[in-house]
Design an enzyme around this catalytic site. Structure first.
Site, short mmCIF file in Angstrom:
data_model
loop_
_atom_site.label_atom_id
_atom_site.label_comp_id
_atom_site.label_asym_id
_atom_site.label_seq_id
_atom_site.Cartn_x
_atom_site.Cartn_y
_atom_site.Cartn_z
N GLU A 109 -15.74 -1.18 -28.67
CA GLU A 109 -15.23 -2.21 -27.75
C GLU A 109 -14.35 -3.14 -28.55
O GLU A 109 -14.77 -3.70 -29.57
CB GLU A 109 -16.41 -2.98 -27.15
CG GLU A 109 -16.07 -3.88 -26.00
CD GLU A 109 -16.03 -3.14 -24.66
OE1 GLU A 109 -14.98 -3.24 -23.99
OE2 GLU A 109 -17.02 -2.50 -24.28
N GLU B 234 -8.09 0.03 -19.03
CA GLU B 234 -8.30 -0.24 -20.45
C GLU B 234 -7.45 0.76 -21.23
O GLU B 234 -7.84 1.91 -21.44
CB GLU B 234 -9.79 -0.13 -20.80
CG GLU B 234 -10.63 -1.21 -20.11
CD GLU B 234 -12.11 -1.11 -20.44
OE1 GLU B 234 -12.49 -0.28 -21.29
OE2 GLU B 234 -12.89 -1.86 -19.83
#
EC number: 3.5.1.15
Length: 293
Positions: A165, A17
């Site tokens: 997120e 990520e």
């Protein structure tokens, strides 16, 4: 409330990520960006070895290694178990953390836009989420619950804080827009903390809508565990949109629709998240929970 004295910003908890990973690299190169006068800001790269290898993790998901019993278990010796113990030593211990607030930066392959995931329903977390939602009405706030139960998540090391997120972002890819929006959100949070410490907190709307976790659904599987259906095209990318009883949920490989069989309207999140196939999760389900804070 006591002033915030120390804030930890964490990225790269999952090595593939890249939004959070490269933001940490940027903040470490230009520390003045996250410096404020009334508190200390530290940055931490969660899983550097997984990042180096372009993987989510080496042995196990680092963001599931923070149960107290696991942190205290000397027989757990995978890389992520050891890394969790190192992070716990730096930021913990649970219940008496060395930091006052944790920001954990993530991205998702699901169409979740900008989502705040709360560590707890601590009043400060709710006020911060309400303020950020006020600045950007497109922000969604997702909560696992307000229980004081032990958690395996890294952000559980500190009651105050949240995860950011963003998505959809492919694994192993930098997405400039989401990188910029995440960075802007981090600065908004730090500025909010600064103003609060200075006794000049911004005005906050007292209404906040949470998407409260209520459960998850796995993909249909055969007796060997092989997936037998996909997320239905009519559901794909519809995170946070209502899913009603009878709505399409899955599509089998021979084009048969499997409907949602729940009794109430729910709100799906993390739809078809790539990292959750191995966890047996096709979609999380949430309910709307309006709060007055």
């Amino acid at each position: 409330m006591e002033p915030i004295k120390r804030v930890a910003i964490i990225g790269g908890t999952h090595g593939n990520e890249l939004t959070g990973a490269y933001l940490i690299k940027k903040f470490e190169q230009f520390p003045a960006l996250v410096r404020r006068s009334t508190f200390e800001t530290i940055t931490l790269f969660g899983n550097p070895r997984a990042f180096e290898m372009g993987r989510r993790y080496l042995d196990k998901d680092l963001n599931r290694c923070f149960l107290t019993k696991d942190l205290l278990n000397p027989t757990l010796s995978t890389y992520e178990d050891q890394r969790a113990k190192t992070i716990h030593h730096l930021l913990g211990p649970k219940g008496h953390p060395a930091v006052d607030l944790i920001l954990d930066l993530h991205s998702t392959t699901a169409n979740m836009g900008i989502t705040l995931i709360l560590s707890s329903h601590h009043p400060f977390n709710l006020q911060l989420a309400a303020y950020l939602s006020q600045l950007d009405p497109q922000i969604r706030v997702f909560s696992w619950g307000q229980s004081s139960q032990d958690s395996s998540l890294l952000r559980s090391l500190c009651e105050q804080g949240l995860a950011i997120e963003v998505g959809p972002v492919a694994q192993g890819v930098l997405h400039a827009e989401f990188f910029q929006r995440t960075e802007a959100l981090v600065h908004q949070i730090l500025d909010y903390l600064e103003r609060t410490n200075q006794g000049n907190p911004p005005s906050i709307a007292r209404n906040l809508t949470l998407y409260q976790f209520i459960g998850s659904i796995d993909y249909p599987r055969d007796e060997k565990g092989d997936i037998q259906a996909m997320i239905h095209p009519k559901l794909q990318g519809k995170d946070y949109e209502p899913l009603r009883p009878g709505d399409p949920l899955f599509l089998t490989f021979d084009n048969q629709t499997i409907a949602y069989k729940g009794e109430l309207t729910v709100y799906p999140v993390f739809i078809n998240e790539a990292a959750y196939y191995e966890k047996g999760i096709a979609v999380y389900l949430a309910k709307l929970q309006p709060l007055y804070i």
